[in-house]
Scaffold this motif. Structure first.
Motif, PDB file in Angstrom:
ATOM      1  N   TYR A   3      11.976  -9.445  -4.070  1.00 45.20           N
ATOM      2  CA  TYR A   3      13.268  -8.839  -3.779  1.00 45.20           C
ATOM      3  C   TYR A   3      13.731  -9.221  -2.380  1.00 45.20           C
ATOM      4  CZ  TYR A   3      11.654  -6.153  -7.698  1.00 45.20           C
ATOM      5  OH  TYR A   3      11.164  -5.799  -8.914  1.00 45.20           O
ATOM      6  N   ALA A   4      13.564 -10.454  -2.028  1.00 43.77           N
ATOM      7  CA  ALA A   4      13.845 -10.925  -0.676  1.00 43.77           C
ATOM      8  C   ALA A   4      15.235 -10.520  -0.221  1.00 43.77           C
ATOM      9  CB  ALA A   4      13.701 -12.434  -0.616  1.00 43.77           C
ATOM     10  N   GLY A   5      15.279  -9.949   0.950  1.00 46.85           N
ATOM     11  CA  GLY A   5      16.554  -9.643   1.574  1.00 46.85           C
ATOM     12  C   GLY A   5      17.156  -8.318   1.179  1.00 46.85           C
ATOM     13  N   ILE A   6      16.507  -7.559   0.309  1.00 41.59           N
ATOM     14  CA  ILE A   6      17.068  -6.271  -0.103  1.00 41.59           C
ATOM     15  C   ILE A   6      16.608  -5.214   0.897  1.00 41.59           C
ATOM     16  CG2 ILE A   6      17.118  -4.502  -1.887  1.00 41.59           C
ATOM     17  CD1 ILE A   6      16.580  -6.746  -3.902  1.00 41.59           C
ATOM     18  N   PRO A   7      17.546  -4.611   1.606  1.00 42.30           N
ATOM     19  CA  PRO A   7      17.148  -3.644   2.630  1.00 42.30           C
ATOM     20  C   PRO A   7      16.975  -2.228   2.067  1.00 42.30           C
ATOM     21  CG  PRO A   7      19.482  -3.978   2.730  1.00 42.30           C
ATOM     22  CD  PRO A   7      18.963  -4.887   1.638  1.00 42.30           C
ATOM     23  N   TYR A   8      16.094  -1.496   2.656  1.00 38.97           N
ATOM     24  CA  TYR A   8      15.952  -0.083   2.355  1.00 38.97           C
ATOM     25  C   TYR A   8      15.374   0.546   3.616  1.00 38.97           C
ATOM     26  CZ  TYR A   8      15.192   4.189  -0.120  1.00 38.97           C
ATOM     27  OH  TYR A   8      15.274   5.491  -0.522  1.00 38.97           O
ATOM     28  N   THR A   9      15.907   1.679   4.009  1.00 40.69           N
ATOM     29  CA  THR A   9      15.501   2.272   5.271  1.00 40.69           C
ATOM     30  C   THR A   9      14.208   3.058   5.101  1.00 40.69           C
ATOM     31  OG1 THR A   9      17.805   2.430   5.907  1.00 40.69           O
ATOM     32  CG2 THR A   9      16.243   3.770   7.149  1.00 40.69           C
ATOM     33  N   VAL A  10      13.163   2.619   5.777  1.00 43.45           N
ATOM     34  CA  VAL A  10      11.869   3.305   5.804  1.00 43.45           C
ATOM     35  C   VAL A  10      11.275   3.098   7.193  1.00 43.45           C
ATOM     36  CG1 VAL A  10      11.367   2.995   3.338  1.00 43.45           C
ATOM     37  CG2 VAL A  10      10.621   1.278   4.964  1.00 43.45           C
ATOM     38  N   THR A  11      10.258   3.861   7.494  1.00 44.70           N
ATOM     39  CA  THR A  11       9.582   3.605   8.759  1.00 44.70           C
ATOM     40  C   THR A  11       8.614   2.447   8.563  1.00 44.70           C
ATOM     41  OG1 THR A  11       7.773   5.128   8.309  1.00 44.70           O
ATOM     42  CG2 THR A  11       9.710   6.042   9.451  1.00 44.70           C
ATOM     43  N   ARG A  12       8.337   1.754   9.631  1.00 44.34           N
ATOM     44  CA  ARG A  12       7.421   0.612   9.571  1.00 44.34           C
ATOM     45  C   ARG A  12       6.038   1.076   9.094  1.00 44.34           C
ATOM     46  NH1 ARG A  12       7.406  -2.023  14.900  1.00 44.34           N
ATOM     47  NH2 ARG A  12       9.344  -2.875  14.130  1.00 44.34           N
ATOM     48  N   GLU A  13       5.606   2.223   9.566  1.00 45.75           N
ATOM     49  CA  GLU A  13       4.289   2.736   9.186  1.00 45.75           C
ATOM     50  C   GLU A  13       4.216   2.964   7.672  1.00 45.75           C
ATOM     51  OE1 GLU A  13       1.356   6.551  10.097  1.00 45.75           O
ATOM     52  OE2 GLU A  13       3.318   6.421  11.065  1.00 45.75           O
ATOM     53  N   LYS A  37       1.758   0.860   5.029  1.00 48.76           N
ATOM     54  CA  LYS A  37       0.710   1.582   4.304  1.00 48.76           C
ATOM     55  C   LYS A  37       0.963   1.662   2.799  1.00 48.76           C
ATOM     56  CE  LYS A  37      -0.853   4.548   8.052  1.00 48.76           C
ATOM     57  NZ  LYS A  37      -0.984   5.931   8.527  1.00 48.76           N
ATOM     58  N   ASN A  38       2.215   1.449   2.375  1.00 47.46           N
ATOM     59  CA  ASN A  38       2.572   1.691   0.974  1.00 47.46           C
ATOM     60  C   ASN A  38       3.370   0.560   0.341  1.00 47.46           C
ATOM     61  OD1 ASN A  38       1.715   4.645   0.773  1.00 47.46           O
ATOM     62  ND2 ASN A  38       3.026   4.619   2.587  1.00 47.46           N
ATOM     63  N   PRO A  39       2.909  -0.674   0.450  1.00 45.35           N
ATOM     64  CA  PRO A  39       3.705  -1.759  -0.127  1.00 45.35           C
ATOM     65  C   PRO A  39       3.882  -1.622  -1.641  1.00 45.35           C
ATOM     66  CG  PRO A  39       1.545  -2.560   0.499  1.00 45.35           C
ATOM     67  CD  PRO A  39       1.671  -1.156   1.036  1.00 45.35           C
ATOM     68  N   ARG A  40       2.902  -1.038  -2.311  1.00 48.24           N
ATOM     69  CA  ARG A  40       2.989  -0.864  -3.769  1.00 48.24           C
ATOM     70  C   ARG A  40       4.108   0.120  -4.139  1.00 48.24           C
ATOM     71  NH1 ARG A  40       1.579  -3.283  -8.569  1.00 48.24           N
ATOM     72  NH2 ARG A  40       1.938  -1.693 -10.121  1.00 48.24           N
ATOM     73  N   VAL A  41       4.252   1.162  -3.344  1.00 49.65           N
ATOM     74  CA  VAL A  41       5.317   2.136  -3.596  1.00 49.65           C
ATOM     75  C   VAL A  41       6.673   1.448  -3.511  1.00 49.65           C
ATOM     76  CG1 VAL A  41       6.467   4.208  -2.707  1.00 49.65           C
ATOM     77  CG2 VAL A  41       3.977   4.115  -2.830  1.00 49.65           C
ATOM     78  N   LEU A  42       6.849   0.610  -2.525  1.00 49.90           N
ATOM     79  CA  LEU A  42       8.116  -0.093  -2.364  1.00 49.90           C
ATOM     80  C   LEU A  42       8.356  -1.066  -3.508  1.00 49.90           C
ATOM     81  CD1 LEU A  42       8.049  -0.742   1.477  1.00 49.90           C
ATOM     82  CD2 LEU A  42       9.242   1.056   0.232  1.00 49.90           C
TER      83      LEU A  42
END
Length: 162
Positions: free
Chosen positions: A21-31, A35-40
Motif C-alpha cells: 500500500y505504498a504511499g497511503i498515509p494514516y496517522t499513527v505514532t511511530r511506536e 510494534k504493530n506492522p501486522r495490525v496496519l
C-alpha cells in the motif's frame, strides 16, 4: 516540531513498511507502527476489501469515501461518478447536487442539477433553495440577485429552470 521528533501524530508512510500500500498515509505514532506492522497491514487489507464490497453492493458513494480516505483519488472520483449516475437515474436531484458540490468539487454542475430538479414536482422548493445556498457559499450574490429580479419581473420563471 518537537512532537514530531518523539513520533507523535506522525504521518506513517506505508512505503517505509515495505507494504503493498505504498504511499497511503494514516496517522499513527511511530511506536505503534513499529510494534504493530501486522495490525496496519490487516487494517489496510480490510479497508481495501470494504471498498470492493461496497462497490459490488452498489454503494458507490461509501466506497468512494473510503477510497478518498486512502488518498486513492482516481478511484474515489470513479466511484463518486458511479454514485452520481445512480442518483441521476433515481431523479434524486438534491443528493446528486450534494455529491457534485461536496465530493466532486463541481458547484456549477451542482447548480445545473438543482435547476433541472426545479422542474420536478415535490422538489421545486428544496432545489431552488439549494441553488441560492450554493450561490451564497460561492459569493455569487450578483447571480442570485439577477435571478430574483428576473423572477419578480416574470413570475412564470419560478416554474421553469432557465
Amino acid at each position: 516540531i518537537e512532537l514530531e521528533k518523539q513520533g507523535f501524530r506522525e504521518l506513517a508512510c506505508f512505503f517505509d513498511l515495505r507494504m503493498s500500500y505504498a504511499g497511503i498515509p494514516y496517522t499513527v505514532t511511530r511506536e505503534f507502527r513499529d510494534k504493530n506492522p501486522r495490525v496496519l497491514t490487516d487494517f489496510m487489507t480490510a479497508i481495501t476489501e470494504a471498498i470492493q464490497l461496497y462497490e459490488e453492493l452498489g454503494e458507490f458513494e461509501a466506497a468512494g469515501d473510503l477510497a478518498h480516505k486512502l488518498e486513492q483519488s482516481d478511484d474515489a472520483q470513479r466511484l463518486y461518478r458511479l454514485a452520481l449516475e445512480k442518483l441521476r437515474e433515481l431523479r434524486d436531484f438534491l443528493s446528486a447536487a450534494r455529491l457534485l458540490e461536496s465530493k466532486l468539487q463541481e458547484p456549477d454542475a451542482a447548480i445545473a442539477v438543482l435547476l433541472e430538479g426545479w422542474q420536478e414536482s415535490g422538489q421545486q422548493v428544496p432545489c431552488i433553495q439549494g441553488v441560492f445556498e450554493i450561490w451564497s457559499r460561492l459569493g455569487r450574490h450578483a447571480e442570485a440577485r439577477a435571478r430574483l429580479e428576473e423572477c419578480c419581473r416574470q413570475p412564470a420563471l419560478l416554474l421553469t429552470a432557465r
